[in-house]
Design a protein around this motif. Sequence first.
Motif, PDB file in Angstrom:
ATOM      1  N   TYR A   1       0.967  -1.277  -0.042  1.00 36.05           N
ATOM      2  CA  TYR A   1       0.132   0.013  -0.002  1.00 36.05           C
ATOM      3  C   TYR A   1       0.887   1.293   0.076  1.00 36.05           C
ATOM      4  N   SER A   2       0.848   1.877  -1.042  1.00 40.35           N
ATOM      5  CA  SER A   2       1.639   3.187  -1.184  1.00 40.35           C
ATOM      6  C   SER A   2       0.961   4.065  -0.598  1.00 40.35           C
ATOM      7  N   ASN A   3      -0.343   4.271  -0.241  1.00 43.35           N
ATOM      8  CA  ASN A   3      -1.183   5.048   0.570  1.00 43.35           C
ATOM      9  C   ASN A   3      -1.375   4.605   2.043  1.00 43.35           C
ATOM     10  N   ILE A   4      -0.682   5.066   3.021  1.00 44.98           N
ATOM     11  CA  ILE A   4      -0.533   4.583   4.325  1.00 44.98           C
ATOM     12  C   ILE A   4      -1.824   4.899   4.938  1.00 44.98           C
ATOM     13  N   GLU A   5      -2.634   5.792   4.789  1.00 44.01           N
ATOM     14  CA  GLU A   5      -4.058   5.723   5.245  1.00 44.01           C
ATOM     15  C   GLU A   5      -4.799   4.453   4.983  1.00 44.01           C
ATOM     16  N   ALA A   6      -4.729   3.763   3.872  1.00 45.79           N
ATOM     17  CA  ALA A   6      -5.506   2.673   3.530  1.00 45.79           C
ATOM     18  C   ALA A   6      -5.158   1.392   4.370  1.00 45.79           C
ATOM     19  N   VAL A   7      -3.838   1.498   5.054  1.00 51.28           N
ATOM     20  CA  VAL A   7      -3.485   0.148   5.815  1.00 51.28           C
ATOM     21  C   VAL A   7      -4.409  -0.135   6.904  1.00 51.28           C
ATOM     22  N   ILE A   8      -4.373   1.055   7.810  1.00 50.61           N
ATOM     23  CA  ILE A   8      -5.489   0.970   8.871  1.00 50.61           C
ATOM     24  C   ILE A   8      -6.540   2.031   8.747  1.00 50.61           C
ATOM     25  N   PRO A   9      -7.488   1.859   8.118  1.00 52.87           N
ATOM     26  CA  PRO A   9      -8.655   2.798   7.969  1.00 52.87           C
ATOM     27  C   PRO A   9      -9.236   3.347   9.142  1.00 52.87           C
ATOM     28  N   GLU A  10      -9.481   2.730  10.282  1.00 60.17           N
ATOM     29  CA  GLU A  10     -10.099   2.943  11.175  1.00 60.17           C
ATOM     30  C   GLU A  10      -9.407   3.770  11.990  1.00 60.17           C
ATOM     31  N   LYS A  11     -10.444   4.548  12.917  1.00 63.76           N
ATOM     32  CA  LYS A  11     -10.039   5.804  13.704  1.00 63.76           C
ATOM     33  C   LYS A  11      -9.215   5.275  14.896  1.00 63.76           C
TER      34      LYS A  11
ATOM     35  N   GLU B   1       5.526   6.591   9.350  1.00 62.81           N
ATOM     36  CA  GLU B   1       5.071   7.120   7.999  1.00 62.81           C
ATOM     37  C   GLU B   1       3.706   7.860   8.353  1.00 62.81           C
ATOM     38  N   MET B   2       2.891   7.598   9.120  1.00 63.43           N
ATOM     39  CA  MET B   2       1.790   8.643   9.218  1.00 63.43           C
ATOM     40  C   MET B   2       2.125   9.658   9.770  1.00 63.43           C
ATOM     41  N   LYS B   3       3.030   9.962  10.785  1.00 59.50           N
ATOM     42  CA  LYS B   3       3.465  11.126  11.065  1.00 59.50           C
ATOM     43  C   LYS B   3       4.147  11.918  10.028  1.00 59.50           C
ATOM     44  N   GLU B   4       4.960  11.372   9.235  1.00 63.32           N
ATOM     45  CA  GLU B   4       5.610  12.041   8.252  1.00 63.32           C
ATOM     46  C   GLU B   4       4.465  12.528   7.057  1.00 63.32           C
ATOM     47  N   LYS B   5       3.577  12.038   7.145  1.00 59.45           N
ATOM     48  CA  LYS B   5       2.483  12.552   6.134  1.00 59.45           C
ATOM     49  C   LYS B   5       1.484  13.437   6.946  1.00 59.45           C
ATOM     50  N   GLY B   6       1.677  13.708   8.102  1.00 59.38           N
ATOM     51  CA  GLY B   6       0.786  14.573   8.607  1.00 59.38           C
ATOM     52  C   GLY B   6      -0.657  13.920   9.181  1.00 59.38           C
ATOM     53  N   LEU B   7      -0.656  12.832   9.252  1.00 59.17           N
ATOM     54  CA  LEU B   7      -1.924  12.109   9.287  1.00 59.17           C
ATOM     55  C   LEU B   7      -2.330  11.631  10.732  1.00 59.17           C
ATOM     56  N   LEU B   8      -1.342  11.683  11.705  1.00 58.31           N
ATOM     57  CA  LEU B   8      -1.797  11.232  13.147  1.00 58.31           C
ATOM     58  C   LEU B   8      -2.917  11.638  13.765  1.00 58.31           C
ATOM     59  N   GLY B   9      -3.028  13.012  13.554  1.00 59.16           N
ATOM     60  CA  GLY B   9      -4.120  13.703  14.465  1.00 59.16           C
ATOM     61  C   GLY B   9      -5.338  12.963  14.329  1.00 59.16           C
TER      62      GLY B   9
END
Length: 277
Positions: free
Chosen positions: A3-13, A35-43
């Motif tokens: 999965y190149s899109n890290i968001e798709a690995v664990i979509p659950e909140k 990887e999520m942190k580097e993409k600004g997605l951890l929040g």
Amino acid sequence: MFYSNIEAVIPEKNIVCISPHYDDFLFFLGGYLIEMKEKGLLGGKKFTNISTFSRSNYQERDSEGNKDASLKRVQYATGIRLIEDLECLDALLGPHNYFYRIMGEEESQVRGKVLNEGEGEMEMAFGSYESMDAHDKEILARMKEAAGEYMMMEDTAIILPLSMKGHIDHFIVREAGLAAAKEAGESRRAAVYFAEDKPYAGMMNDAESKMNNDFIVGNNLVDKAFAHHPEKILELAFRHYPSQVDEVYNMGIRERSRYLRDLYHVSCECDRLYQYK
């Protein structure tokens, strides 16, 4: 599948990691989190770590002390390991940005399990259903009940170990979570994932790899590979878990990351989860 899109690995909140030991959150989810942190997605995520076997007497490079299961020894080792774990989660997620639950079970050597040398590489207590005693079975039942509560949660991912190489504590957590998922059946609301145990993942022999693959196939697990950061994981491990890690972790984590990179034919280092459908 990679999965190149890290968001798709664990979509659950909500992400609930059921960690056998104090350092497993880092090794199960550290690469994903970085990887999520580097993409600004951890929040957009909420994390809970459940420390299962949290009564410990283990300290690296202390073979004699690790045979001591007295209260004094457990107080000493547990205090060190708990603080190490909290400091590492603070570094990964930020202080106060996660929930932390302690189950209070006794770690394998506190229960009197014999530590075997894993092919001369590291100490661990192997186990399976055949070797479980009454105490182990009681723990499995308690863990199954606890995991069952999380199975009913909406928009939630539960992270369990694959139990690579068969550490008895990892095996109990895996089997308790799997039994809870199966018992929940169609009423299950949470997603269930199995993480590759590190550094064990990079140390398996052919027989152990077959056992791991048989578990994956037998339970119809679906692979989800993603970009990994092994050097950052190792830096965090050696900085925050000095009572646990030694040089063998370098080999186990680096070797697995490179193996997965080559397996998926990608240019980046890799880690992998499996989803239970």
